[in-house]
Structures are given as C-alpha cells and as structure tokens.
Motif scaffolding. Structure first.
Motif, PDB file in Angstrom:
ATOM      1  N   LEU A 252      26.730  94.184  45.511  1.00 24.61           N
ATOM      2  CA  LEU A 252      28.079  92.710  44.819  1.00 24.61           C
ATOM      3  C   LEU A 252      29.349  92.605  45.914  1.00 24.61           C
ATOM      4  O   LEU A 252      29.672  92.276  44.825  1.00 24.61           O
ATOM      5  CB  LEU A 252      28.915  94.421  43.177  1.00 24.61           C
ATOM      6  CG  LEU A 252      28.036  95.110  42.526  1.00 24.61           C
ATOM      7  CD1 LEU A 252      28.995  96.386  41.995  1.00 24.61           C
ATOM      8  CD2 LEU A 252      27.961  94.040  41.688  1.00 24.61           C
ATOM      9  N   CYS A 253      29.414  93.427  46.601  1.00 21.84           N
ATOM     10  CA  CYS A 253      29.947  92.941  47.653  1.00 21.84           C
ATOM     11  C   CYS A 253      30.202  91.369  48.141  1.00 21.84           C
ATOM     12  O   CYS A 253      31.132  90.150  47.534  1.00 21.84           O
ATOM     13  CB  CYS A 253      29.924  93.387  49.046  1.00 21.84           C
ATOM     14  SG  CYS A 253      30.832  95.543  48.635  1.00 21.84           S
ATOM     15  N   PRO A 254      28.966  90.917  48.309  1.00 22.16           N
ATOM     16  CA  PRO A 254      28.906  89.066  48.654  1.00 22.16           C
ATOM     17  C   PRO A 254      29.562  88.017  47.569  1.00 22.16           C
ATOM     18  O   PRO A 254      30.246  86.983  48.289  1.00 22.16           O
ATOM     19  CB  PRO A 254      27.758  89.113  49.322  1.00 22.16           C
ATOM     20  CG  PRO A 254      25.755  90.165  48.847  1.00 22.16           C
ATOM     21  CD  PRO A 254      27.557  90.627  48.615  1.00 22.16           C
ATOM     22  N   PRO A 255      28.998  88.300  46.745  1.00 17.64           N
ATOM     23  CA  PRO A 255      29.607  87.466  45.738  1.00 17.64           C
ATOM     24  C   PRO A 255      31.415  88.157  45.075  1.00 17.64           C
ATOM     25  O   PRO A 255      31.536  87.207  45.313  1.00 17.64           O
ATOM     26  CB  PRO A 255      28.585  87.856  44.246  1.00 17.64           C
ATOM     27  CG  PRO A 255      28.515  88.816  44.348  1.00 17.64           C
ATOM     28  CD  PRO A 255      28.481  89.158  45.911  1.00 17.64           C
ATOM     29  N   ALA A 256      31.533  88.552  45.478  1.00 15.97           N
ATOM     30  CA  ALA A 256      33.213  89.650  45.217  1.00 15.97           C
ATOM     31  C   ALA A 256      34.088  89.378  46.228  1.00 15.97           C
ATOM     32  O   ALA A 256      34.869  88.602  46.130  1.00 15.97           O
ATOM     33  CB  ALA A 256      33.057  90.961  45.384  1.00 15.97           C
ATOM     34  N   PHE A 257      32.775  88.805  47.733  1.00 10.71           N
ATOM     35  CA  PHE A 257      33.823  88.801  48.825  1.00 10.71           C
ATOM     36  C   PHE A 257      33.982  86.621  49.005  1.00 10.71           C
ATOM     37  O   PHE A 257      35.215  86.653  49.387  1.00 10.71           O
ATOM     38  CB  PHE A 257      33.174  88.520  50.462  1.00 10.71           C
ATOM     39  CG  PHE A 257      33.728  88.393  51.017  1.00 10.71           C
ATOM     40  CD1 PHE A 257      34.575  88.649  51.976  1.00 10.71           C
ATOM     41  CD2 PHE A 257      33.108  87.071  52.140  1.00 10.71           C
ATOM     42  CE1 PHE A 257      34.843  88.045  53.541  1.00 10.71           C
ATOM     43  CE2 PHE A 257      33.109  85.815  53.309  1.00 10.71           C
ATOM     44  CZ  PHE A 257      34.031  87.141  53.901  1.00 10.71           C
TER      45      PHE A 257
ATOM     46  N   ILE B 238      35.133  96.425  41.954  1.00 11.89           N
ATOM     47  CA  ILE B 238      34.920  97.543  43.986  1.00 11.89           C
ATOM     48  C   ILE B 238      36.212  98.139  44.390  1.00 11.89           C
ATOM     49  O   ILE B 238      36.163  99.230  44.159  1.00 11.89           O
ATOM     50  CB  ILE B 238      34.633  96.056  45.266  1.00 11.89           C
ATOM     51  CG1 ILE B 238      33.440  95.519  44.745  1.00 11.89           C
ATOM     52  CG2 ILE B 238      34.262  96.941  46.666  1.00 11.89           C
ATOM     53  CD1 ILE B 238      32.935  94.571  45.482  1.00 11.89           C
ATOM     54  N   THR B 239      37.183  97.233  44.684  1.00 10.32           N
ATOM     55  CA  THR B 239      38.715  97.988  44.725  1.00 10.32           C
ATOM     56  C   THR B 239      38.988  98.937  43.610  1.00 10.32           C
ATOM     57  O   THR B 239      39.464 100.057  44.444  1.00 10.32           O
ATOM     58  CB  THR B 239      39.113  97.158  45.688  1.00 10.32           C
ATOM     59  OG1 THR B 239      39.917  95.846  44.461  1.00 10.32           O
ATOM     60  CG2 THR B 239      38.925  96.376  45.952  1.00 10.32           C
ATOM     61  N   LEU B 240      39.439  98.587  42.764  1.00 13.40           N
ATOM     62  CA  LEU B 240      40.121  99.344  41.239  1.00 13.40           C
ATOM     63  C   LEU B 240      39.441 100.302  41.426  1.00 13.40           C
ATOM     64  O   LEU B 240      39.616 101.073  41.570  1.00 13.40           O
ATOM     65  CB  LEU B 240      40.347  98.695  40.066  1.00 13.40           C
ATOM     66  CG  LEU B 240      40.929  99.228  39.217  1.00 13.40           C
ATOM     67  CD1 LEU B 240      41.955  99.477  39.796  1.00 13.40           C
ATOM     68  CD2 LEU B 240      41.139  98.385  37.819  1.00 13.40           C
ATOM     69  N   PRO B 241      37.960 100.707  40.743  1.00 15.22           N
ATOM     70  CA  PRO B 241      36.714 101.467  40.470  1.00 15.22           C
ATOM     71  C   PRO B 241      37.385 102.631  41.935  1.00 15.22           C
ATOM     72  O   PRO B 241      36.798 103.737  42.267  1.00 15.22           O
ATOM     73  CB  PRO B 241      35.227 101.202  40.622  1.00 15.22           C
ATOM     74  CG  PRO B 241      35.890  99.879  40.184  1.00 15.22           C
ATOM     75  CD  PRO B 241      37.231  99.828  40.807  1.00 15.22           C
TER      76      PRO B 241
ATOM     77  N   ALA C 256      35.186  94.841  54.498  1.00 10.08           N
ATOM     78  CA  ALA C 256      34.985  96.238  54.880  1.00 10.08           C
ATOM     79  C   ALA C 256      34.039  97.249  54.135  1.00 10.08           C
ATOM     80  O   ALA C 256      33.039  97.486  54.769  1.00 10.08           O
ATOM     81  CB  ALA C 256      36.437  96.749  55.396  1.00 10.08           C
ATOM     82  N   ILE C 257      33.981  97.308  52.540  1.00 12.48           N
ATOM     83  CA  ILE C 257      33.416  98.416  51.656  1.00 12.48           C
ATOM     84  C   ILE C 257      31.829  97.708  52.319  1.00 12.48           C
ATOM     85  O   ILE C 257      31.479  97.960  51.958  1.00 12.48           O
ATOM     86  CB  ILE C 257      33.772  98.297  50.266  1.00 12.48           C
ATOM     87  CG1 ILE C 257      35.038  98.674  50.622  1.00 12.48           C
ATOM     88  CG2 ILE C 257      32.753  98.921  49.419  1.00 12.48           C
ATOM     89  CD1 ILE C 257      35.231  98.471  49.405  1.00 12.48           C
ATOM     90  N   TRP C 258      31.706  96.481  52.789  1.00 13.61           N
ATOM     91  CA  TRP C 258      30.750  95.335  51.474  1.00 13.61           C
ATOM     92  C   TRP C 258      29.645  96.124  53.168  1.00 13.61           C
ATOM     93  O   TRP C 258      28.834  96.453  53.476  1.00 13.61           O
ATOM     94  CB  TRP C 258      30.531  94.281  52.137  1.00 13.61           C
ATOM     95  CG  TRP C 258      29.129  93.316  52.169  1.00 13.61           C
ATOM     96  CD1 TRP C 258      28.045  93.659  52.020  1.00 13.61           C
ATOM     97  CD2 TRP C 258      29.404  91.993  52.904  1.00 13.61           C
ATOM     98  NE1 TRP C 258      26.899  92.166  51.965  1.00 13.61           N
ATOM     99  CE2 TRP C 258      27.875  91.808  52.604  1.00 13.61           C
ATOM    100  CE3 TRP C 258      30.239  90.614  52.840  1.00 13.61           C
ATOM    101  CZ2 TRP C 258      27.648  89.689  52.463  1.00 13.61           C
ATOM    102  CZ3 TRP C 258      29.920  89.583  53.143  1.00 13.61           C
ATOM    103  CH2 TRP C 258      28.240  89.108  52.674  1.00 13.61           C
ATOM    104  N   ILE C 259      30.200  96.028  54.516  1.00 14.33           N
ATOM    105  CA  ILE C 259      29.953  96.321  56.100  1.00 14.33           C
ATOM    106  C   ILE C 259      29.259  97.876  56.123  1.00 14.33           C
ATOM    107  O   ILE C 259      28.206  98.392  56.243  1.00 14.33           O
ATOM    108  CB  ILE C 259      31.075  95.664  57.099  1.00 14.33           C
ATOM    109  CG1 ILE C 259      30.551  94.991  57.105  1.00 14.33           C
ATOM    110  CG2 ILE C 259      30.324  96.630  58.055  1.00 14.33           C
ATOM    111  CD1 ILE C 259      31.690  94.044  58.543  1.00 14.33           C
TER     112      ILE C 259
END
Length: 236
Positions: free
Chosen positions: A132-137, A152-155, A119-122
């Motif tokens: 940062l989102c693609p490798p984390a996903f 991503i989510t914690l910060p 969701a954040i990526w989009i």
C-alpha cells in the motif's frame, strides 16, 4: 458515513436474509440521505461557520498560533470535511489582499504524510502494508494524502499523531518566516509555485521548499524510530 455504519449495524440483523442484500443498503442510504439534508448537514455547516470565525479571529490574534493549529489540525478537519470552512477564507484573502496564510500553514501536512509513509514502507515486514505504501507515497508527494491517511497512518494511530505534531511545527515555522501564498496552485510539490510573489520574488518559494523537505525528513525519522508492526495474531 460514520452514522451510516452505526445505523446499519443496528438494524441489519432484523432484516430477513432473503431480502437483506437489497433492503440493507436501500434503507441505510435512504435514512442517511434524509438525515444528511435535515440534521447532519446543518450541524456540520454550523460547525464550519464557527470554525471559520474562530480561525479568522486567531489569525489576527497570533499568526504563529494560527499556523500551528491549521497545520496540526488540517488532516483532522479533512477527515470530517470541515476544512471547507477555510476555503472561502483562502479565496477571499487572495482576491482582496492578494495573498493568503492558510495555504502556507497547511503546506507541511502533505510532506509529513510523505515522510511517515516512506518510513513505514521501509520498516514494515507486512507485505500487504508494504504494497500500500508506494501508491500512497506517490499520491502524498502530489498532495493527495487520503490514501496515506486512511490506508496507512490513521489505522496505525501513532504515525498519524506524529504527522499532526510535525505539521503543526511546520505551520508555525512558515508563519514565523512570514511565508504567504499569492495564488491557489496544487498540493504537495505542486503548491510550491504559489509562493512566488506577484513581482516574481521566489524567496517565499525557497523557504517553503526548505521547510517542506525538513518536514519530510523529520516525519520520516520520527516514524521510523517509533513504528513497529503489530504482532501476528495466533491461529486458534
């Protein structure tokens, strides 16, 4: 690490600049290492023992409440290394009883993180965060959620809370459906085969897959509706 960060800030300004690059890390690591052996380590070990006893009691008291707490708190426990308190319980359950509920209760955490990151990526317009989102996903799908959590989510705080709440609901749902693991497999999508029973009954795996996908979709929707980029700081 939390102690080391605090400790370094307290003393580094008192170190001469000529030797700061050498002495600051040396002192920080040396003091932290000693305190880890003598104070921090024993305290966290005692906390882990208390957690282990608590979750053992909770599992016998209410499996649904157990699933909700394990699912909701798993990411928090991972942050402090306290999830290792439950690993011996997993191994013992599989060895002695041939099945385990902890592995089931924690299943939703990786998929909640996957949905939130997607969701954040989009939605984000921040190019650094979007990168940062693609490798984390991809890592989250495979069960490695540390890049998603810490990067991503914690910060961002709110997405992390959302994933914890949704993971708690998923854990409770898995307990309501009596879903158990029969062996230790991987994490994320690689965890699904562990729900195939020893007589090759795949109904548990089907339930796990359905709840995993629902968890991902709900986490995606909740994060997408609530997430917004932080406003850019004005340049002075």
């Amino acid at each position: 690490v939390a102690f080391a960060a605090w400790f370094e800030k307290k003393f580094k300004d008192h170190i001469p600049a000529t030797v700061k690059s050498f002495l600051v890390p040396l002192i920080t690591c040396g003091v932290t290492f000693c305190l880890t052996l003598w104070i921090i380590g024993p305290i966290t070990s005692a906390a882990a023992n208390v957690l282990s006893s608590f979750f053992t009691w909770l599992a016998s008291f209410s499996s649904i409440l157990f699933g909700a707490l394990v699912g909701g708190l798993w990411q928090v426990l991972v942050m402090f290394g306290l999830h290792w308190a439950l690993v011996p319980m997993m191994l013992n359950n599989i060895q002695m009883a041939g099945q385990d509920v902890i592995l089931a209760a924690m299943l939703g955490t990786t998929f909640a993180q996957t949905g939130a990151v997607a969701a954040i990526w989009i939605k984000t317009k921040n190019q650094k965060l979007k990168g940062l989102c693609p490798p984390a996903f991809i890592s989250a799908i495979a069960g490695v959620t540390e890049p998603a959590i810490y990067g991503i989510t914690l910060p961002k705080k709110k997405p992390f809370v959302i994933t914890c709440v949704i993971s708690a609901v998923a854990g409770a749902a898995l307990m309501i459906t009596n879903t158990v693991a029969y062996r230790m497999a991987g994490m994320g999508v690689f965890a699904w085969p562990q729900f195939i029973s020893n007589d090759n009954n795949a109904s548990g795996m089907i339930v796990a897959i359905v709840i995993s996908l629902i968890t991902t979709v709900v986490a995606f929707a909740a994060t997408y509706m609530t997430y917004s980029d932080e406003p850019a700081k004005a340049k002075k």
